[in-house]
Scaffold this motif. Sequence first.
Motif, short mmCIF file in Angstrom:
data_model
loop_
_atom_site.label_atom_id
_atom_site.label_comp_id
_atom_site.label_asym_id
_atom_site.label_seq_id
_atom_site.Cartn_x
_atom_site.Cartn_y
_atom_site.Cartn_z
N ARG A 299 0.84 -1.21 0.00
CA ARG A 299 0.00 0.00 0.00
C ARG A 299 0.87 1.25 0.00
NH1 ARG A 299 -5.38 -0.50 1.08
NH2 ARG A 299 -5.42 1.64 1.86
N LYS A 300 1.93 1.26 0.80
CA LYS A 300 2.82 2.42 0.85
C LYS A 300 3.50 2.67 -0.50
CE LYS A 300 3.82 2.40 5.82
NZ LYS A 300 4.88 2.26 6.86
N LEU A 301 3.92 1.58 -1.15
CA LEU A 301 4.56 1.73 -2.45
C LEU A 301 3.58 2.25 -3.50
CD1 LEU A 301 6.80 -1.48 -2.53
CD2 LEU A 301 7.59 0.90 -2.44
N LEU A 302 2.34 1.77 -3.44
CA LEU A 302 1.32 2.27 -4.37
C LEU A 302 1.07 3.75 -4.14
CD1 LEU A 302 -1.70 -0.17 -4.92
CD2 LEU A 302 -0.35 1.03 -6.64
N GLU A 303 0.99 4.15 -2.89
CA GLU A 303 0.78 5.56 -2.56
C GLU A 303 1.96 6.41 -3.04
OE1 GLU A 303 0.21 5.24 1.60
OE2 GLU A 303 -1.92 4.71 1.46
N LYS A 304 3.17 5.85 -2.94
CA LYS A 304 4.35 6.57 -3.41
C LYS A 304 4.31 6.74 -4.92
CE LYS A 304 9.40 6.66 -3.17
NZ LYS A 304 10.63 5.96 -2.66
N VAL A 305 3.89 5.70 -5.64
CA VAL A 305 3.75 5.81 -7.10
C VAL A 305 2.78 6.93 -7.44
CG1 VAL A 305 2.85 4.67 -9.16
CG2 VAL A 305 4.35 3.41 -7.62
N ALA A 306 1.65 6.98 -6.75
CA ALA A 306 0.65 8.02 -7.02
C ALA A 306 1.21 9.40 -6.74
CB ALA A 306 -0.61 7.77 -6.19
N GLY A 307 1.92 9.54 -5.64
CA GLY A 307 2.50 10.84 -5.30
C GLY A 307 3.54 11.30 -6.31
N LEU A 308 4.35 10.36 -6.78
CA LEU A 308 5.36 10.71 -7.78
C LEU A 308 4.71 11.08 -9.12
CD1 LEU A 308 8.01 7.98 -6.93
CD2 LEU A 308 8.37 10.46 -6.79
N MET A 309 3.72 10.31 -9.54
CA MET A 309 3.04 10.62 -10.80
C MET A 309 2.35 11.98 -10.72
SD MET A 309 1.57 7.01 -12.31
CE MET A 309 0.17 7.03 -11.20
N ALA A 310 1.77 12.29 -9.57
CA ALA A 310 1.09 13.58 -9.40
C ALA A 310 2.07 14.74 -9.34
CB ALA A 310 0.23 13.55 -8.14
N GLY A 311 3.34 14.45 -9.06
CA GLY A 311 4.33 15.51 -8.95
C GLY A 311 4.37 16.13 -7.58
N THR A 312 3.61 15.58 -6.62
CA THR A 312 3.55 16.16 -5.28
C THR A 312 4.63 15.61 -4.36
OG1 THR A 312 1.92 14.48 -4.66
CG2 THR A 312 1.08 16.59 -5.44
N THR A 313 5.24 14.50 -4.74
CA THR A 313 6.33 13.93 -3.94
C THR A 313 7.65 14.44 -4.48
OG1 THR A 313 5.08 11.91 -3.44
CG2 THR A 313 7.48 11.80 -3.23
N GLN A 314 8.34 15.21 -3.68
CA GLN A 314 9.62 15.77 -4.09
C GLN A 314 10.76 14.88 -3.61
OE1 GLN A 314 9.69 18.48 -6.12
NE2 GLN A 314 7.44 18.34 -6.04
N ILE A 315 11.78 14.73 -4.44
CA ILE A 315 12.93 13.91 -4.09
C ILE A 315 14.09 14.83 -3.72
CG2 ILE A 315 14.50 12.11 -4.87
CD1 ILE A 315 11.54 11.28 -4.67
N PRO A 316 14.64 14.69 -2.50
CA PRO A 316 15.76 15.55 -2.10
C PRO A 316 16.94 15.37 -3.03
CG PRO A 316 14.85 14.35 -0.21
CD PRO A 316 14.23 13.76 -1.43
N VAL A 317 17.63 16.47 -3.31
CA VAL A 317 18.81 16.43 -4.17
C VAL A 317 19.98 15.92 -3.36
CG1 VAL A 317 20.36 17.80 -5.60
CG2 VAL A 317 17.92 18.37 -5.51
N SER A 318 20.67 14.92 -3.90
CA SER A 318 21.82 14.36 -3.19
C SER A 318 23.03 15.26 -3.35
CB SER A 318 22.14 12.97 -3.74
OG SER A 318 22.61 13.06 -5.07
N GLU A 319 24.04 15.04 -2.51
CA GLU A 319 25.25 15.85 -2.58
C GLU A 319 25.96 15.70 -3.91
OE1 GLU A 319 27.74 14.93 0.69
OE2 GLU A 319 26.30 15.58 2.22
N MET A 320 25.82 14.53 -4.53
CA MET A 320 26.48 14.29 -5.82
C MET A 320 25.90 15.16 -6.91
SD MET A 320 28.85 12.06 -5.30
CE MET A 320 29.19 11.50 -6.97
N ASP A 321 24.65 15.61 -6.72
CA ASP A 321 24.01 16.41 -7.76
C ASP A 321 24.23 17.89 -7.57
OD1 ASP A 321 22.76 14.31 -9.21
OD2 ASP A 321 21.33 14.06 -7.56
N VAL A 322 24.87 18.29 -6.47
CA VAL A 322 25.10 19.72 -6.20
C VAL A 322 26.39 20.14 -6.89
CG1 VAL A 322 25.51 21.45 -4.43
CG2 VAL A 322 23.88 19.58 -4.01
N VAL A 323 26.30 21.16 -7.73
CA VAL A 323 27.47 21.68 -8.44
C VAL A 323 28.16 22.69 -7.54
CG1 VAL A 323 28.29 22.91 -10.47
CG2 VAL A 323 26.36 21.32 -10.65
#
Length: 389
Positions: A358-382
């Motif tokens: 259920r949690k994974l399904l809810e995460k899929v929905a949040g990501l598709m909706a664009g409401t779940t933001q993913i923190p930027v990792s240190e490797m992605d910081v210029v």
Amino acid sequence: MNDTIRQTACALLLASLGALLGCEQKPATPPESVQGAALVPISEKAASDLSLAIWQAGQAQVMHTRATAATLRRAVAALLEHPNEDRLEKARLAWLDAHRELAAMLPYIQLAFSPVALRSQGRELLLTLDSWPAQAGYLDTVPGYSDSGIVNDTAIELTLANLRKQHRLTAHEEASIGFHALEVMLWGPTSERMAEQFVADSRGEKPEALAANRRRALTRLIAQGIEEDMDGLARSWPSAANQLSRRYLALGPVARLQQIRAAHTQVIDELLLPRLPEGSESDVESSRAADSKQALLAAMATLQSNWIPTGGGGLAELLLDRHQVSALEQTFADLEALLLEMEDPFELAELGQLAKARKLLEKVAGLMAGTTQIPVSEMDVVPVVLPVE
């Protein structure tokens, strides 16, 4: 014929998705039709190509599901013509095939009936085809109640029109038509149906009133109703039919993408999450056929093919940032791996697995909706280099 239709559906979608990778980018700001969704500049050309490809893939899936419904009706007819265990097994396999194709069609159904004017019609269609759970005693004899069900109620004339009137008459579990009513008839109230229970009985002055003969008639009519309902949907889908497609095609390309996005998050919230019971003793969609897990996998495969298809170019690429795309791809993979480990039907699964799914399904929905933001990792910081004074 079925394989050809499926291959055509995949070809239509993949060809159009692949073309998006090289198209000219003309950014346009999409309407925020999903609450809280991040606004990402979208190419009008890419949005047009993808939104049309998804609609055409939906049409191909509808046609394929209609073909499997026809195969199911023929398998039931063959069983009733000469009841034996081999033909009963073939009818069950045809049910499983058609039921999974119906599940794969759900995201397209949610999209097609998204307009407010069509929503009640869409809900009615789903309740006709896929109402669950189905109470066995409403249809047939159950242990301890030898005269239960429509099979034994001779006051109900067995016609498809009458069965539609009886459907969900006083309670939602009183299914008299659709896949789960047919599931009860093919597997039996206790999952111990034998082919001999479909043998015609010619005794008495009114053999048509005997339970065995009414069981045969009821099973035949339910299968016929599924095929008729799928035929009606297939006739309404094509662009030339001007029924379902005209409202979709009247939208601008970016608005179509946002309608797809909203429909797909709704299908998870309203149609897929309820299939995962919160307890192991809850009702499941297909407990007798043991097909709740495979049906959910089929629906998720459709969503994944629209969002992250092989070769790229799906909805995720146009609507999400790269961190969300990566997270969505990983969540799809995690959910599939978990579902494959679980028991089928879901009522046999571990409670911990159900909660995680259920949690994974809810995460899929949040990501598709664009409401779940993913923190930027240190490797992605210029790193910023300041000039030396």
